[in-house]
Structure formats: C-alpha cells, structure tokens
Scaffold this motif. Structure first.
Motif, PDB file in Angstrom:
ATOM      1  N   GLY A   4       5.254  -0.280   4.804  1.00 63.20           N
ATOM      2  CA  GLY A   4       5.349  -1.503   4.007  1.00 63.20           C
ATOM      3  C   GLY A   4       4.060  -1.802   3.272  1.00 63.20           C
ATOM      4  O   GLY A   4       4.067  -2.206   2.099  1.00 63.20           O
ATOM      5  N   MET A   5       2.944  -1.589   3.947  1.00 65.24           N
ATOM      6  CA  MET A   5       1.638  -1.802   3.306  1.00 65.24           C
ATOM      7  C   MET A   5       1.430  -0.831   2.152  1.00 65.24           C
ATOM      8  O   MET A   5       0.926  -1.202   1.086  1.00 65.24           O
ATOM      9  CB  MET A   5       0.525  -1.658   4.340  1.00 65.24           C
ATOM     10  N   LEU A   6       1.820   0.444   2.367  1.00 62.26           N
ATOM     11  CA  LEU A   6       1.662   1.437   1.304  1.00 62.26           C
ATOM     12  C   LEU A   6       2.532   1.113   0.093  1.00 62.26           C
ATOM     13  O   LEU A   6       2.167   1.420  -1.046  1.00 62.26           O
ATOM     14  CB  LEU A   6       2.018   2.833   1.837  1.00 62.26           C
ATOM     15  N   ALA A   7       3.672   0.490   0.328  1.00 60.54           N
ATOM     16  CA  ALA A   7       4.593   0.178  -0.770  1.00 60.54           C
ATOM     17  C   ALA A   7       4.115  -1.017  -1.594  1.00 60.54           C
ATOM     18  O   ALA A   7       4.256  -1.028  -2.822  1.00 60.54           O
ATOM     19  CB  ALA A   7       5.998  -0.089  -0.212  1.00 60.54           C
ATOM     20  N   TYR A   8       3.542  -2.030  -0.936  1.00 61.05           N
ATOM     21  CA  TYR A   8       3.234  -3.279  -1.631  1.00 61.05           C
ATOM     22  C   TYR A   8       1.755  -3.465  -1.983  1.00 61.05           C
ATOM     23  O   TYR A   8       1.426  -4.053  -3.009  1.00 61.05           O
ATOM     24  CB  TYR A   8       3.680  -4.471  -0.768  1.00 61.05           C
ATOM     25  N   TYR A   9       0.868  -3.008  -1.133  1.00 60.78           N
ATOM     26  CA  TYR A   9      -0.546  -3.309  -1.319  1.00 60.78           C
ATOM     27  C   TYR A   9      -1.140  -2.805  -2.638  1.00 60.78           C
ATOM     28  O   TYR A   9      -1.847  -3.555  -3.316  1.00 60.78           O
ATOM     29  CB  TYR A   9      -1.361  -2.777  -0.142  1.00 60.78           C
TER      30      TYR A   9
END
Length: 261
Positions: free
Chosen positions: A127-132
């Motif tokens: 999730g972090m890789l997708a949004y950050y």
C-alpha cells in the motif's frame, strides 16, 4: 530463564527488590536482584542520552530550516532526509511496540497463527509503495503539510478534510496506546518493579512530547532511525545467541524427523 514458573511455598518471602524468574524440578529458586541489573541500567542511561543528542540535533536542524526561509510550520512538521534514514524510520514506525511486545506475546498464545502478521506487513508495504510516491510528488508541487491536505485540495471541502483527518487520527490513538503500554510494561519488568507501569506511561509521554516540541519531524525521523538500528542489532544478536546456545533448527527436533525433509 529456563524452567517453568512455580508458586513459592506459603509463608516464604523473597528478598526485597528481587524477583523469582523461574524454578524447575530439583533446582534451587533463582532470584534476580537490582544489583544484577546494573549493566541494564547503564544501557538504558546511554539510550536516553542518545535520545537527548538526537533532540539537540533535530532542534538545530529545525532552526536552520526556519532561517533559510521556510515557514515555522514546514520546519516543525517537514524536512528533507536521506534514503537510508527514511528506510529506517519506516521500519521503526511499522514495527515498534507491536514487534517488541505484542507479536511475541501473540506468538506465545496462538502459535503459528501469529504468522498472519507477516502477510499484514507485506500488505502495508504494498500500500505504501502504491500511494507514497505519487502523494510525495503532489505534496512537493502543491505544498501539502499533512495527508489531509490532499483531500481538501482534491475535493475543495474543508469539512471533508477535517472528517478524514479525524478518521485518520482514530487508529493512531490505538497505535500510540500500544506504544505507551508496551514501554511501561517493558520498563516495569526490566527494573523489577522499581518503575511502576503508571510511572512508565508518564515518562514515555514526557519524552515523546519533549522531543516533538524541540525538533518536530526531525526528532521523529532520527529517533526512529536510532530505534530501528537498535532493533535490527537486537534481532541479529538474538539469532546469534540462540544459535550458539541451542544450535540450528535441525538440533531442535528428534533425529530422523520427517518434517525437516
């Protein structure tokens, strides 16, 4: 701390400032006193000294950011950090008290069912890789200072931004509670009850608030990096101690165990 813990015979007393840490059949009661904890107290003092140094460095970085033309808000809640430091602060934020106290206790109580945490961590990282990355680029262009700024900018509604900010703070309340309780329980156990849990809660809250006020986001990031380094060192040291004392996994099982392949 081997052996199963047993109750002391009625009427028996422990020496003041000592704890019973276990007793097995045929062995004498093993006690730990405050004198045995001197090396631990030295390490804890060095750790607190390291946090104080981090706070001073963070304070000077914040002041420098203000002097270079940045606003006080950006200097307090923002900053520029290297990739290794960002990796360490992410590691520390993801694990922290959950890994130190919560997950081991969960593994003790529920066994291999606690491996669900491995899947959960992977989901968080994805999730972090997708949004950050995208949010980071937008924050630089649009001047965001908090996650809620994106909602207000995207939908043009301060009411929605406030609502989303409140919803984001609710899980943070539980997260902070875990950190407080984990710290307090750990310190109470390490000091053999010399620092009660309620005192540990207030000490932790004072340290966090003081560092936040002094250095802002710089304090958060650099203290996280310090703690992540200590956790990684602890994991590696624990593995080496277990291997030296008990051997590899193959030595934990009976000879010819089919499960080992």
């Amino acid at each position: 701390l081997g052996g199963s813990t047993t109750h002391k015979p009625r009427g028996s007393q422990s020496p003041p400032g000592s704890y019973n840490i276990g007793q097995s059949e045929g062995r004498q009661l093993e006690m730990v006193t405050q004198a045995d904890n001197v090396p631990l107290y030295i390490c804890m003092s060095l750790y607190l000294l390291a946090l104080a140094i981090v706070s001073i460095v963070a304070f000077h970085r914040k002041k420098k950011a203000e002097e270079e033309g940045g606003s006080a808000t950006l200097a307090q809640y923002g900053g520029h950090f290297s990739l290794p430091v960002l990796m360490l602060t992410t590691f520390s934020s993801t694990f922290s008290g959950y890994t130190v106290s919560g997950v081991p206790a969960d593994a003790f109580n529920k066994g291999f069912f606690s491996t669900r945490w491995l899947v959960a961590i992977v989901a968080i990282a994805l999730g972090m890789l997708a949004y950050y990355p995208r949010l980071r680029r937008l924050s630089q262009i649009r001047g965001y200072t908090s996650p809620g700024d994106f909602i207000g900018d995207r939908y043009g509604s301060q009411a929605l931004q406030l609502c989303c900010s409140i919803c984001a703070c609710i899980p943070q309340f539980f997260y902070l509670t875990v950190q407080l309780v984990s710290f307090a329980v750990t310190v109470e156990g390490l000091t053999l009850g010399a620092v009660p849990k309620i005192v540990g809660l207030f000490i932790f809250a004072f340290i966090v608030l003081s560092m936040e006020m002094l250095g802002g986001m710089n304090s958060v990031v650099f203290s996280d990096a310090l703690q992540a380094g200590l956790m990684i060192l602890g994991f590696i040291s624990m593995m080496m101690v277990l291997i030296s004392q008990y051997g590899w996994l193959s030595s934990f099982t009976p000879e010819g165990c089919a499960s080992l392949g």
